[in-house]
Every structure is written in structure tokens, then in C-alpha cells.
Design a protein around this motif. Sequence first.
Motif, PDB file in Angstrom:
ATOM      1  N   LEU A  87       0.829  -1.204   0.000  1.00  0.00           N
ATOM      2  CA  LEU A  87       0.000   0.000   0.000  1.00  0.00           C
ATOM      3  C   LEU A  87       0.865   1.256   0.000  1.00  0.00           C
ATOM      4  N   ALA A  88       1.883   1.283   0.855  1.00  0.00           N
ATOM      5  CA  ALA A  88       2.748   2.458   0.925  1.00  0.00           C
ATOM      6  C   ALA A  88       3.462   2.693  -0.410  1.00  0.00           C
ATOM      7  N   GLY A  89       3.913   1.594  -1.044  1.00  0.00           N
ATOM      8  CA  GLY A  89       4.602   1.725  -2.324  1.00  0.00           C
ATOM      9  C   GLY A  89       3.691   2.260  -3.414  1.00  0.00           C
ATOM     10  N   PHE A  90       2.466   1.751  -3.486  1.00  0.00           N
ATOM     11  CA  PHE A  90       1.525   2.225  -4.506  1.00  0.00           C
ATOM     12  C   PHE A  90       1.112   3.668  -4.255  1.00  0.00           C
ATOM     13  N   LEU A  91       0.902   4.030  -2.983  1.00  0.00           N
ATOM     14  CA  LEU A  91       0.536   5.411  -2.672  1.00  0.00           C
ATOM     15  C   LEU A  91       1.644   6.382  -3.076  1.00  0.00           C
ATOM     16  N   GLU A  92       2.878   5.995  -2.788  1.00  0.00           N
ATOM     17  CA  GLU A  92       4.008   6.842  -3.171  1.00  0.00           C
ATOM     18  C   GLU A  92       4.088   6.983  -4.677  1.00  0.00           C
ATOM     19  N   THR A  93       3.827   5.867  -5.390  1.00  0.00           N
ATOM     20  CA  THR A  93       3.854   5.911  -6.865  1.00  0.00           C
ATOM     21  C   THR A  93       2.775   6.837  -7.397  1.00  0.00           C
ATOM     22  N   LEU A  94       1.562   6.722  -6.850  1.00  0.00           N
ATOM     23  CA  LEU A  94       0.450   7.557  -7.312  1.00  0.00           C
ATOM     24  C   LEU A  94       0.675   9.029  -7.000  1.00  0.00           C
ATOM     25  N   GLN A  95       1.390   9.301  -5.887  1.00  0.00           N
ATOM     26  CA  GLN A  95       1.643  10.689  -5.513  1.00  0.00           C
ATOM     27  C   GLN A  95       2.726  11.342  -6.354  1.00  0.00           C
ATOM     28  N   GLU A  96       3.697  10.541  -6.799  1.00  0.00           N
ATOM     29  CA  GLU A  96       4.862  11.118  -7.449  1.00  0.00           C
ATOM     30  C   GLU A  96       4.878  10.967  -8.967  1.00  0.00           C
ATOM     31  N   ILE A  97       4.097  10.041  -9.505  1.00  0.00           N
ATOM     32  CA  ILE A  97       4.144   9.763 -10.944  1.00  0.00           C
ATOM     33  C   ILE A  97       2.755   9.956 -11.539  1.00  0.00           C
ATOM     34  N   ASP A  98       2.706  10.640 -12.673  1.00  0.00           N
ATOM     35  CA  ASP A  98       1.439  10.781 -13.401  1.00  0.00           C
ATOM     36  C   ASP A  98       1.200   9.516 -14.222  1.00  0.00           C
TER      37      ASP A  98
END
Length: 430
Positions: free
Chosen positions: A224-235
Motif C-alpha cells: 500500500l505504501a509503495g503504490f501510494l508513493e507511486t500515485l503521488q509522485e508519478i502521473d
Amino acid sequence: MSSQLIRALLLALLSMVIALPVGHFIAHWAGWLVFCGGLGLQMAFHFRNFARLDRWSYQPIVDAGLEGEGAWDGIFGRLYRHEKELRSQIAERDDQIVRLFAALQALTDGVVALDFNQQIVYCNTTAEEQLGLALSTDVGQPIVNLVRQPEFVAYLTGGDFERPLTLRSDRGSDRVLSIHIVPYAGNRRLMQIKDVTQTDRLDQMRRDFVANVSHELRTPLTVLAGFLETLQEIDLDKADQQRYLDLMAEQSKRMESIVQDLLTLSSIESAPPPCTDVVDMSNLIDKLRRDGEALSGGRHRILAENDGMCDLRGSEPELVSAFGNLVANAVRYTPAGGTVRIEWKRTPQGAEFAVEDTGIGIDAKHIPRLTERFYRVDRGRSRDAGGTGLGLAIVKHSLNRHQAQLEIKSAPGVGSRFAARFPGSRVASL
């Protein structure tokens, strides 16, 4: 002056009174003869009683017939009373010692008494079994010659007995002993030995439980933390976003399942004894069959057998949860085309619910630990099957609350059979 001395003087005076007239009227030597004869008779009397006392002193016994004559009667009487009281005290002391040793033998803890040289003076049968001792042959032997584990020798010779020693058996078993040494009567020592194997196992299970909970929750949290970080930083485009969100929802549901099972297990452990309502087993078996078919999706053959001779007394929600877990596991771990059989029947001892499958089976070494929380035979396979690792722990506690025993039989590549046996007190006859 004692009465015995006065009596002796009076007898001597009587001999003198008789001897004086004889010596005066007959002859001096006759008077002396009478006087000496009186004294001789008195000495013979005392010597006779003294000889009896001497013989008795070599083998003193409580003899009511131990009587003397004259002054000696009182002496023999007092000896008889003293000997009788002494033997009574000795018998009472011996009886106390026998009761003390019987109490030591009855203790569930081991007890070993050591002398100044750390040699065995006494040990009870519990200590014999715990340490491999034999009182009949080991009395007088140094304890370090019989219990040679280095940690025990160091503990005994170190002299610091503030804390007990935890000793793991080296005799081919997993027994754990707690040894506490208490100095007494100078340099003598008393060993108290407690079997803490069960406590050690419970502590290990607690540590494993904490570690397993942390491990089980860390994986989905990391995802979850990895996906959230991806969604926050990458379009990302809509398709990738939706795929990530689906994976996050899947991990969230997994954590929710783990927490829910933990709460279920906690509520079962802390709940009051289950009720004795009659559970309609025909309806319950039919429901379990339908749930199994829904979970299988047509990939297995689900069979249900009910002899229709009895129902069950207990908490229906708990029984549904326990039986449902067994059916779900059978479906999950049975390859497509296999068979899952659900059985309910009356037995001479009570009744039995069983789930039998033709699945992958379980190696015998894993069976004793299957009901431990988060214990998995194959972690990867368990996660793929959707299990949380708590299902069989819930089953075990639910069945225990209904006085039922869970029996597991399994063979790799053949299948498994989980049977819950209920006592007659939980059976409701139709």
C-alpha cells in the motif's frame, strides 16, 4: 537426704542393734558375724537388683514386668516410664518423617537435598524422572557427576542463586527445567526443580504470534505504501491508476481479513461458555454444502452425508464459523476435479462432524502445529489460497468451547480428513 539412703542406714542400724546383744552375751565374734551378715544380705539384695538393671541396659525394652524390690521398685518404675515416653516420642518423630517424605514424593516439583560436598542426600521421584537420577544408587554421589551440563555445573559452583537457572534437557527431549537452589543449614543446599516446558512453549508461541502478526501486516502495508508513493509522485494514465487501486484494495481487504480473524479469535477466547441451543444440523450441513459449491465454482465435487439421527447443542454462529473454515480449507487445497465430502453422524461416544478431501495433503510433521496461530505449511500457497493463517486456530478454540476434540489425518498427495468429535452431552437426539 534421700529416702533410699535413710532406708539403708536404718537397716544397718537394725543389724547393729541385733549384733550388740549377741556380742555382749555370747561372744564378740558372734556379734560381729551377725552385723556383717546383715550388711552382706543387704549388699546381696542390692547387687541382685543392680545385676537386673545391668542386663536390661544392654537391651532396653518397654516391659511392664520390669519391677524391683524395695527402693529399687521406684527406680525400675521410673525407667519403665522414661523408656515408654522416649519410644513414644521416637515413634511420633518417625511418623512425622514418614509423612514428610510422603509429602515430598507427592510434590509435582523435583526436590534434591545436597550435603556440604554437593553430594546427593535425598531426591524425590519427580527429580529422578527430571534429571535421570536413581535414589537407590545415587545417594552419596556428587550431583555434578550425574548432571554434567556445563551451565548447571557453572550455576552450582558459582554460588549466585538469586535467580533460577533455566536448563534445557540434553536427554533427547524438548523439556525445559527451572532450577532454584536454596542454601540451608550452613553449606547444605536444596534444589527445587520445576518443569516449565509448557510455559516456555507458550512464551515461544507468544513471540511467534507477535512476529507473525507483524510479518503478515507488514507485507500489505508495504504494498500500500509503495503504490501510494507511486500515485503521488508519478502521473499515470487511467488504466494504470485503476490497476494500482485494485491491487491496493486487494491488500486492504487482506489486512481487514487478518484483523477480523484476530477479533473473532479474541472474542471466542474471552466469551462466556456457549449456550446449549439446539442447532438444526440438517440445515447446517446443507448450508455448508452450498457454501462449498459457491467457493468451488464448479471445480470440485461437493458431497454431503447426514445420517439424520441427531442435532447438536451449542452456539450456532461459532459452529458455523468452525465448520465453514474446515470446508473452505478443503476446497482451497483440493485441485480442480477433486472431491470434498462433508459428514455428520452419530457415534457411540456422541457425534462427529468431518470434512474429507482428495487434496494435496499435509506431511505428518506439520499436523501437531496446524492449529497454532499463523502457522503455515507453505506460506506462498496459503496466501495464494486467500487464507489468513488463523482459520484452524478459530476452529480449535470454538470446538474446545463445545468440549469437542479435533482429529487430523492427512497424507501428502492423498488428501486430508478433519474430524470434530462431540461428547454425548452436546448431542440432541431427534
